[in-house]
Motif scaffolding. Structure first.
Motif, PDB file in Angstrom:
ATOM      1  N   HIS A 161      88.351  69.696  27.583  1.00 27.16           N
ATOM      2  CA  HIS A 161      88.730  69.763  26.162  1.00 27.16           C
ATOM      3  C   HIS A 161      87.726  69.025  25.274  1.00 27.16           C
ATOM      4  N   ARG A 162      86.456  69.093  25.656  1.00 25.87           N
ATOM      5  CA  ARG A 162      85.364  68.489  24.879  1.00 25.87           C
ATOM      6  C   ARG A 162      84.221  69.489  24.805  1.00 25.87           C
ATOM      7  N   SER A 163      83.653  69.656  23.625  1.00 23.31           N
ATOM      8  CA  SER A 163      82.511  70.552  23.493  1.00 23.31           C
ATOM      9  C   SER A 163      81.728  70.207  22.235  1.00 23.31           C
ATOM     10  N   VAL A 164      80.499  70.692  22.197  1.00 24.38           N
ATOM     11  CA  VAL A 164      79.638  70.489  21.034  1.00 24.38           C
ATOM     12  C   VAL A 164      79.802  71.654  20.068  1.00 24.38           C
ATOM     13  N   PHE A 165      79.873  72.858  20.621  1.00 24.67           N
ATOM     14  CA  PHE A 165      80.012  74.062  19.807  1.00 24.67           C
ATOM     15  C   PHE A 165      81.449  74.588  19.892  1.00 24.67           C
ATOM     16  N   PRO A 166      81.888  75.354  18.901  1.00 27.10           N
ATOM     17  CA  PRO A 166      83.205  75.995  18.996  1.00 27.10           C
ATOM     18  C   PRO A 166      83.248  76.926  20.200  1.00 27.10           C
ATOM     19  N   LEU A 167      84.399  77.014  20.842  1.00 24.39           N
ATOM     20  CA  LEU A 167      84.537  77.844  22.035  1.00 24.39           C
ATOM     21  C   LEU A 167      84.170  79.297  21.750  1.00 24.39           C
ATOM     22  N   ALA A 168      84.546  79.807  20.580  1.00 26.34           N
ATOM     23  CA  ALA A 168      84.255  81.198  20.231  1.00 26.34           C
ATOM     24  C   ALA A 168      82.753  81.462  20.203  1.00 26.34           C
ATOM     25  N   ILE A 169      81.982  80.495  19.685  1.00 28.81           N
ATOM     26  CA  ILE A 169      80.522  80.644  19.635  1.00 28.81           C
ATOM     27  C   ILE A 169      79.959  80.668  21.052  1.00 28.81           C
ATOM     28  N   ASN A 170      80.446  79.767  21.903  1.00 23.59           N
ATOM     29  CA  ASN A 170      79.974  79.707  23.291  1.00 23.59           C
ATOM     30  C   ASN A 170      80.227  81.026  24.017  1.00 23.59           C
ATOM     31  N   ILE A 171      81.434  81.545  23.886  1.00 23.06           N
ATOM     32  CA  ILE A 171      81.789  82.787  24.573  1.00 23.06           C
ATOM     33  C   ILE A 171      80.979  83.958  24.021  1.00 23.06           C
ATOM     34  N   LEU A 172      80.760  83.975  22.710  1.00 22.80           N
ATOM     35  CA  LEU A 172      79.972  85.042  22.091  1.00 22.80           C
ATOM     36  C   LEU A 172      78.548  85.046  22.627  1.00 22.80           C
ATOM     37  N   VAL A 173      77.933  83.866  22.713  1.00 24.20           N
ATOM     38  CA  VAL A 173      76.539  83.770  23.181  1.00 24.20           C
ATOM     39  C   VAL A 173      76.417  84.224  24.636  1.00 24.20           C
ATOM     40  N   VAL A 174      77.289  83.719  25.519  1.00 24.36           N
ATOM     41  CA  VAL A 174      77.163  84.084  26.935  1.00 24.36           C
ATOM     42  C   VAL A 174      77.499  85.560  27.156  1.00 24.36           C
ATOM     43  N   THR A 175      78.389  86.112  26.335  1.00 18.59           N
ATOM     44  CA  THR A 175      78.726  87.532  26.466  1.00 18.59           C
ATOM     45  C   THR A 175      77.562  88.416  26.034  1.00 18.59           C
ATOM     46  N   ILE A 176      76.947  88.076  24.894  1.00 20.54           N
ATOM     47  CA  ILE A 176      75.778  88.830  24.426  1.00 20.54           C
ATOM     48  C   ILE A 176      74.638  88.728  25.438  1.00 20.54           C
ATOM     49  N   PHE A 177      74.434  87.534  25.976  1.00 19.38           N
ATOM     50  CA  PHE A 177      73.388  87.335  26.984  1.00 19.38           C
ATOM     51  C   PHE A 177      73.645  88.204  28.209  1.00 19.38           C
ATOM     52  N   ALA A 178      74.914  88.249  28.664  1.00 19.00           N
ATOM     53  CA  ALA A 178      75.258  89.048  29.843  1.00 19.00           C
ATOM     54  C   ALA A 178      74.997  90.527  29.594  1.00 19.00           C
ATOM     55  N   ILE A 179      75.403  91.028  28.440  1.00 17.57           N
ATOM     56  CA  ILE A 179      75.207  92.451  28.115  1.00 17.57           C
ATOM     57  C   ILE A 179      73.723  92.801  28.062  1.00 17.57           C
ATOM     58  N   ILE A 180      72.946  91.941  27.379  1.00 16.07           N
ATOM     59  CA  ILE A 180      71.505  92.196  27.247  1.00 16.07           C
ATOM     60  C   ILE A 180      70.813  92.182  28.612  1.00 16.07           C
ATOM     61  N   MET A 181      71.143  91.198  29.458  1.00 14.51           N
ATOM     62  CA  MET A 181      70.496  91.088  30.763  1.00 14.51           C
ATOM     63  C   MET A 181      70.820  92.269  31.667  1.00 14.51           C
ATOM     64  N   VAL A 182      72.072  92.699  31.691  1.00 18.31           N
ATOM     65  CA  VAL A 182      72.452  93.828  32.536  1.00 18.31           C
ATOM     66  C   VAL A 182      71.772  95.115  32.049  1.00 18.31           C
ATOM     67  N   LEU A 183      71.741  95.317  30.723  1.00 23.74           N
ATOM     68  CA  LEU A 183      71.097  96.514  30.174  1.00 23.74           C
ATOM     69  C   LEU A 183      69.590  96.503  30.416  1.00 23.74           C
TER      70      LEU A 183
END
Length: 254
Positions: free
Chosen positions: A218-240
């Motif tokens: 329950h500690r973070s530097v960035f909002p959870l939504a931002i973190n999930i958005l970044v890793v999701t975009i990264f995953a999509i880009i890498m797979v494509l």
């Protein structure tokens, strides 16, 4: 239906390959535990880390999970090179299945292997005095899947350019360690010099570790939504990207 069947078949082969090498499973579990117990205890004894039950070991616990996902996902890309050397890749390429489905099947197999190891680490959370609730466990597993898809895609992308395991391992050595060290897995990313902070912020694993730390501690530097958005975009880009380069590179095998 044919595409789904093909994805499942490739996934199943990756899983059988992973489970066949029990020494690899043991090593991938023992290594993060050594980091937690030896490094966490040793450095934790000289660093004051208040406010978190379990101290420094608890702080690096999400980072060690991120490390396990990173190492397993990215180094599993070597399977492409092995398949290419033994001719199995040619058989896959002539099968009635698209290149993106081939990459997705391999990426899902790699992700499942990472999630198995993550599961074991989550079960052992009591070592660092962390209570693992069902909600925390499920959320962490979903996030681990997204992170592992991204780095599994990166491993497959690099494997598409590499013809030997030696070359693959050499490239990985220059990539994996900086990604891990610059992810904030072992130290807080606040208060860093600008040049180092910029490098940390450009690292996709930073956001994965930060999200894991939020879910578990329950500690973070960035909002959870931002973190999930970044890793999701990264995953999509890498797979494509992996699917595209895989298609271009392997045309020569046809």
């Amino acid at each position: 239906m044919g595409e789904i069947e093909g994805i499942y078949t490739i996934w199943l082969r990756e899983m059988k390959r992973f489970l066949r090498y029990r020494s690899r499973i043991v090593t991938s579990i023992v290594t993060p535990l050594l980091w937690l117990i030896i490094f966490g205890t040793g450095l934790g004894a000289s660093v004051r880390f208040g406010g978190i039950p379990g101290g420094y070991r608890a702080f690096i616990y999400p980072g060690i999970i991120g490390q396990t996902i990173l190492f397993t996902s990215i180094f599993s890309g070597v399977s492409v090179i092995i398949d290419r050397q033994y001719g199995f890749l040619k058989e896959i390429l002539v099968a009635p299945i698209s290149r993106p489905s081939i990459v997705l099947g391999k990426a899902l197999g790699i992700s499942t292997a990472s999630m198995i190891q993550t599961t074991i680490l989550l079960i052992l959370s009591f070592i660092v005095e962390i209570t693992m609730t069902p909600a925390c466990f499920i959320t962490t597993m979903i996030l681990s899947l997204i992170i592992s898809l991204g780095f599994g895609g990166l491993g497959l992308l690099i494997a598409a350019f590499t013809d030997s395991m030696e070359g693959f391992n050499l490239i990985m050595s220059f990539i994996v360690l900086p990604i891990f060290l610059l992810s904030g897995a072992l130290f807080p990313i606040t208060g860093l010099p600008i040049w180092l902070k910029n490098a940390v912020y450009m690292n996709p694993l930073t956001y994965g570790v930060d999200a894991l730390r939020y879910i578990i501690l329950h500690r973070s530097v960035f909002p959870l939504a931002i973190n999930i958005l970044v890793v999701t975009i990264f995953a999509i880009i890498m797979v494509l990207l992996a699917a595209f380069m895989f298609n271009v590179k392997e045309q020569s095998l046809m």
